[in-house]
Design a protein around this motif. Structure first.
Motif, PDB file in Angstrom:
ATOM      1  N   GLY A 112     -20.247   0.562   0.835  1.00 43.16           N
ATOM      2  CA  GLY A 112     -20.294   1.982   0.468  1.00 43.16           C
ATOM      3  C   GLY A 112     -18.958   2.757   0.369  1.00 43.16           C
ATOM      4  N   ILE A 113     -18.048   2.526   1.375  1.00 39.88           N
ATOM      5  CA  ILE A 113     -16.694   2.931   1.293  1.00 39.88           C
ATOM      6  C   ILE A 113     -15.830   2.398   0.127  1.00 39.88           C
ATOM      7  CG2 ILE A 113     -14.595   3.068   2.571  1.00 39.88           C
ATOM      8  CD1 ILE A 113     -16.272   3.653   5.119  1.00 39.88           C
ATOM      9  N   GLY A 114     -16.010   0.863   0.086  1.00 41.41           N
ATOM     10  CA  GLY A 114     -15.420   0.168  -0.847  1.00 41.41           C
ATOM     11  C   GLY A 114     -15.723   0.722  -2.384  1.00 41.41           C
ATOM     12  N   VAL A 115     -16.811   0.712  -2.569  1.00 44.62           N
ATOM     13  CA  VAL A 115     -17.256   1.141  -3.875  1.00 44.62           C
ATOM     14  C   VAL A 115     -16.774   2.683  -4.251  1.00 44.62           C
ATOM     15  CG1 VAL A 115     -19.494   2.199  -5.310  1.00 44.62           C
ATOM     16  CG2 VAL A 115     -19.528  -0.070  -4.331  1.00 44.62           C
ATOM     17  N   ILE A 116     -17.011   3.581  -3.335  1.00 41.15           N
ATOM     18  CA  ILE A 116     -16.387   4.964  -3.222  1.00 41.15           C
ATOM     19  C   ILE A 116     -15.080   4.937  -3.835  1.00 41.15           C
ATOM     20  CG2 ILE A 116     -16.090   7.241  -2.351  1.00 41.15           C
ATOM     21  CD1 ILE A 116     -18.844   6.561  -1.019  1.00 41.15           C
ATOM     22  N   SER A 117     -14.045   4.054  -2.844  1.00 41.36           N
ATOM     23  CA  SER A 117     -12.753   3.890  -2.794  1.00 41.36           C
ATOM     24  C   SER A 117     -12.427   3.477  -4.422  1.00 41.36           C
ATOM     25  CB  SER A 117     -12.175   3.059  -1.785  1.00 41.36           C
ATOM     26  OG  SER A 117     -12.235   3.865  -0.629  1.00 41.36           O
ATOM     27  N   ALA A 118     -13.259   2.522  -4.719  1.00 40.40           N
ATOM     28  CA  ALA A 118     -12.922   1.704  -6.270  1.00 40.40           C
ATOM     29  C   ALA A 118     -13.179   2.637  -7.386  1.00 40.40           C
ATOM     30  CB  ALA A 118     -13.714   0.430  -6.363  1.00 40.40           C
ATOM     31  N   LEU A 119     -14.185   3.728  -7.344  1.00 39.35           N
ATOM     32  CA  LEU A 119     -14.353   4.537  -8.138  1.00 39.35           C
ATOM     33  C   LEU A 119     -13.385   5.931  -8.390  1.00 39.35           C
ATOM     34  CD1 LEU A 119     -18.386   4.603  -8.048  1.00 39.35           C
ATOM     35  CD2 LEU A 119     -16.978   3.562  -9.797  1.00 39.35           C
ATOM     36  N   ARG A 120     -12.630   5.957  -6.899  1.00 38.11           N
ATOM     37  CA  ARG A 120     -11.922   7.137  -6.891  1.00 38.11           C
ATOM     38  C   ARG A 120     -10.648   6.837  -6.521  1.00 38.11           C
ATOM     39  NH1 ARG A 120     -15.173  11.249  -8.499  1.00 38.11           N
ATOM     40  NH2 ARG A 120     -17.054  11.342  -7.373  1.00 38.11           N
ATOM     41  N   ARG A 121      -9.992   5.519  -6.942  1.00 40.97           N
ATOM     42  CA  ARG A 121      -8.887   4.911  -6.866  1.00 40.97           C
ATOM     43  C   ARG A 121      -7.828   5.804  -6.865  1.00 40.97           C
ATOM     44  NH1 ARG A 121      -6.958  -0.532  -9.458  1.00 40.97           N
ATOM     45  NH2 ARG A 121      -7.583   0.580 -11.039  1.00 40.97           N
ATOM     46  N   GLY A 122      -6.896   6.051  -5.782  1.00 39.81           N
ATOM     47  CA  GLY A 122      -5.593   6.795  -5.929  1.00 39.81           C
ATOM     48  C   GLY A 122      -6.014   8.401  -5.524  1.00 39.81           C
ATOM     49  N   SER A 123      -7.219   8.430  -5.230  1.00 37.88           N
ATOM     50  CA  SER A 123      -7.743  10.043  -4.993  1.00 37.88           C
ATOM     51  C   SER A 123      -7.609  10.366  -3.655  1.00 37.88           C
ATOM     52  CB  SER A 123      -9.057  10.437  -5.253  1.00 37.88           C
ATOM     53  OG  SER A 123      -9.967   9.401  -4.546  1.00 37.88           O
ATOM     54  N   ALA A 124      -7.752  11.701  -3.020  1.00 37.63           N
ATOM     55  CA  ALA A 124      -7.650  11.788  -1.688  1.00 37.63           C
ATOM     56  C   ALA A 124      -8.619  11.127  -0.769  1.00 37.63           C
ATOM     57  CB  ALA A 124      -7.423  13.291  -1.451  1.00 37.63           C
ATOM     58  N   ILE A 125      -9.813  11.092  -1.359  1.00 37.02           N
ATOM     59  CA  ILE A 125     -10.977  10.391  -0.529  1.00 37.02           C
ATOM     60  C   ILE A 125     -10.537   8.936  -0.471  1.00 37.02           C
ATOM     61  CG2 ILE A 125     -12.413   9.836  -2.396  1.00 37.02           C
ATOM     62  CD1 ILE A 125     -14.705  10.899  -0.574  1.00 37.02           C
ATOM     63  N   ASP A 126     -10.075   8.549  -1.470  1.00 42.70           N
ATOM     64  CA  ASP A 126      -9.698   7.022  -1.376  1.00 42.70           C
ATOM     65  C   ASP A 126      -8.562   6.628  -0.208  1.00 42.70           C
ATOM     66  OD1 ASP A 126      -8.914   4.085  -1.886  1.00 42.70           O
ATOM     67  OD2 ASP A 126      -7.409   4.751  -3.225  1.00 42.70           O
ATOM     68  N   HIS A 127      -7.636   7.701  -0.263  1.00 43.27           N
ATOM     69  CA  HIS A 127      -6.503   7.160   0.679  1.00 43.27           C
ATOM     70  C   HIS A 127      -7.162   7.809   2.201  1.00 43.27           C
ATOM     71  CE1 HIS A 127      -3.233   6.883  -1.755  1.00 43.27           C
ATOM     72  NE2 HIS A 127      -3.436   7.840  -2.645  1.00 43.27           N
ATOM     73  N   ALA A 128      -8.107   8.712   2.310  1.00 46.20           N
ATOM     74  CA  ALA A 128      -8.478   9.028   3.603  1.00 46.20           C
ATOM     75  C   ALA A 128      -9.561   7.838   4.169  1.00 46.20           C
ATOM     76  CB  ALA A 128      -9.679  10.284   3.437  1.00 46.20           C
ATOM     77  N   PHE A 129     -10.240   7.147   3.152  1.00 44.29           N
ATOM     78  CA  PHE A 129     -11.099   6.100   3.512  1.00 44.29           C
ATOM     79  C   PHE A 129     -10.131   4.771   3.955  1.00 44.29           C
ATOM     80  CE2 PHE A 129     -15.214   7.330   1.079  1.00 44.29           C
ATOM     81  CZ  PHE A 129     -15.647   7.948   2.131  1.00 44.29           C
ATOM     82  N   THR A 130      -9.082   4.657   3.134  1.00 45.19           N
ATOM     83  CA  THR A 130      -8.176   3.454   3.492  1.00 45.19           C
ATOM     84  C   THR A 130      -7.646   3.902   5.094  1.00 45.19           C
ATOM     85  OG1 THR A 130      -7.730   3.252   1.132  1.00 45.19           O
ATOM     86  CG2 THR A 130      -6.147   2.316   2.550  1.00 45.19           C
ATOM     87  N   GLY A 131      -7.157   5.188   5.038  1.00 39.62           N
ATOM     88  CA  GLY A 131      -6.700   5.422   6.505  1.00 39.62           C
ATOM     89  C   GLY A 131      -7.642   5.192   7.738  1.00 39.62           C
ATOM     90  N   LEU A 132      -8.573   5.562   7.418  1.00 34.18           N
ATOM     91  CA  LEU A 132      -9.887   5.400   8.249  1.00 34.18           C
ATOM     92  C   LEU A 132     -10.002   4.020   8.601  1.00 34.18           C
ATOM     93  CD1 LEU A 132     -12.390   8.120   7.507  1.00 34.18           C
ATOM     94  CD2 LEU A 132     -10.923   8.041   9.529  1.00 34.18           C
ATOM     95  N   SER A 133     -10.201   3.194   7.532  1.00 36.09           N
ATOM     96  CA  SER A 133     -10.161   1.550   7.482  1.00 36.09           C
ATOM     97  C   SER A 133      -9.224   1.151   8.574  1.00 36.09           C
ATOM     98  CB  SER A 133     -10.473   0.962   6.319  1.00 36.09           C
ATOM     99  OG  SER A 133     -11.566   1.403   5.723  1.00 36.09           O
ATOM    100  N   PHE A 134      -8.021   1.378   8.228  1.00 42.54           N
ATOM    101  CA  PHE A 134      -6.964   0.837   9.112  1.00 42.54           C
ATOM    102  C   PHE A 134      -6.936   1.300  10.672  1.00 42.54           C
ATOM    103  CE2 PHE A 134      -4.374   0.159   4.949  1.00 42.54           C
ATOM    104  CZ  PHE A 134      -4.486  -1.098   4.904  1.00 42.54           C
ATOM    105  N   ALA A 135      -7.184   2.675  10.610  1.00 41.97           N
ATOM    106  CA  ALA A 135      -7.478   3.021  12.107  1.00 41.97           C
ATOM    107  C   ALA A 135      -8.449   2.445  12.620  1.00 41.97           C
ATOM    108  CB  ALA A 135      -7.839   4.639  12.031  1.00 41.97           C
ATOM    109  N   GLY A 136      -9.747   2.142  12.008  1.00 48.47           N
ATOM    110  CA  GLY A 136     -10.585   1.426  12.931  1.00 48.47           C
ATOM    111  C   GLY A 136     -10.426   0.089  13.182  1.00 48.47           C
ATOM    112  N   LEU A 137      -9.692  -0.830  12.380  1.00 48.76           N
ATOM    113  CA  LEU A 137      -9.174  -1.963  12.492  1.00 48.76           C
ATOM    114  C   LEU A 137      -8.243  -2.061  13.484  1.00 48.76           C
ATOM    115  CD1 LEU A 137      -8.736  -3.386   8.925  1.00 48.76           C
ATOM    116  CD2 LEU A 137     -10.439  -4.328  10.727  1.00 48.76           C
ATOM    117  N   SER A 138      -7.305  -1.021  13.953  1.00 42.86           N
ATOM    118  CA  SER A 138      -6.416  -0.903  14.774  1.00 42.86           C
ATOM    119  C   SER A 138      -6.629  -0.726  16.330  1.00 42.86           C
ATOM    120  CB  SER A 138      -5.276   0.140  14.408  1.00 42.86           C
ATOM    121  OG  SER A 138      -4.715  -0.124  13.122  1.00 42.86           O
ATOM    122  N   VAL A 139      -7.949   0.075  16.230  1.00 42.50           N
ATOM    123  CA  VAL A 139      -8.357   0.477  17.540  1.00 42.50           C
ATOM    124  C   VAL A 139      -9.162  -0.739  18.423  1.00 42.50           C
ATOM    125  CG1 VAL A 139     -10.111   1.911  18.835  1.00 42.50           C
ATOM    126  CG2 VAL A 139      -8.594   3.024  16.906  1.00 42.50           C
TER     127      VAL A 139
END
Length: 153
Positions: A112-139
């Motif tokens: 779901g996150i991947g599809v939304i990020s792909a459809l809205r590439r470069g948008s604020a929601i894409d950056h937010a999901f990317t940041g949350l994904s990196f944070a989730g992998l880092s914790v």
């Protein structure tokens, strides 16, 4: 490729043996399996229990016996007096259910996150999901688990 796997398996044997020696020595140096008797019984009963458990034998003899029992599946008794292998089997079903549910949930969320990020590439929601994904992998997992326990209970 098969030789690489074979070499890795051969290298893992001494690593596992060394790890088992370290775990055995750490457990033996920090706990006394017969200690629960020390509180409730006289010193003679405590000494008999230490002898029965083989705790008076030299450490190499204790380790060899422990490793043999472990390989045979005789993992001893829990503090409650039940076989450890039975306790593990009992908890394994709940653990398996939890793992399967967690993996399925993470797959659905990731798609779901991947599809939304792909459809809205470069948008604020894409950056937010990317940041949350990196944070989730880092914790670390145990930190995330403790946070979820606090959040959900």
């Amino acid at each position: 490729m098969p030789t690489f796997v074979a070499r890795r398996l051969l290298v893992s044997i001494p690593v596992l043996l060394l790890a088992s020696v370290l775990v055995f020595l750490l457990v033996r140096s920090t706990t006394d399996p017969a200690a629960r008797l020390r509180r409730n019984a006289d010193t003679e009963s405590y000494a008999r229990e230490r002898e029965r458990l083989g705790l008076n034998d030299p450490l190499p003899v204790q380790y060899t016996r422990w490793l043999g029992d472990f390989v045979r599946g005789d993992w001893g008794e829990s503090a409650k007096g039940r076989p450890v292998s039975a306790e593990i089997r009992r908890a394994l079903w709940n653990t398996t259910q939890l793992v399967v549910f967690g993996v399925l949930l993470s797959i659905v969320a990731a798609i779901g996150i991947g599809v939304i990020s792909a459809l809205r590439r470069g948008s604020a929601i894409d950056h937010a999901f990317t940041g949350l994904s990196f944070a989730g992998l880092s914790v670390p997992t145990f930190v995330f688990a403790l946070l979820m326990i606090e959040l959900l209970t």
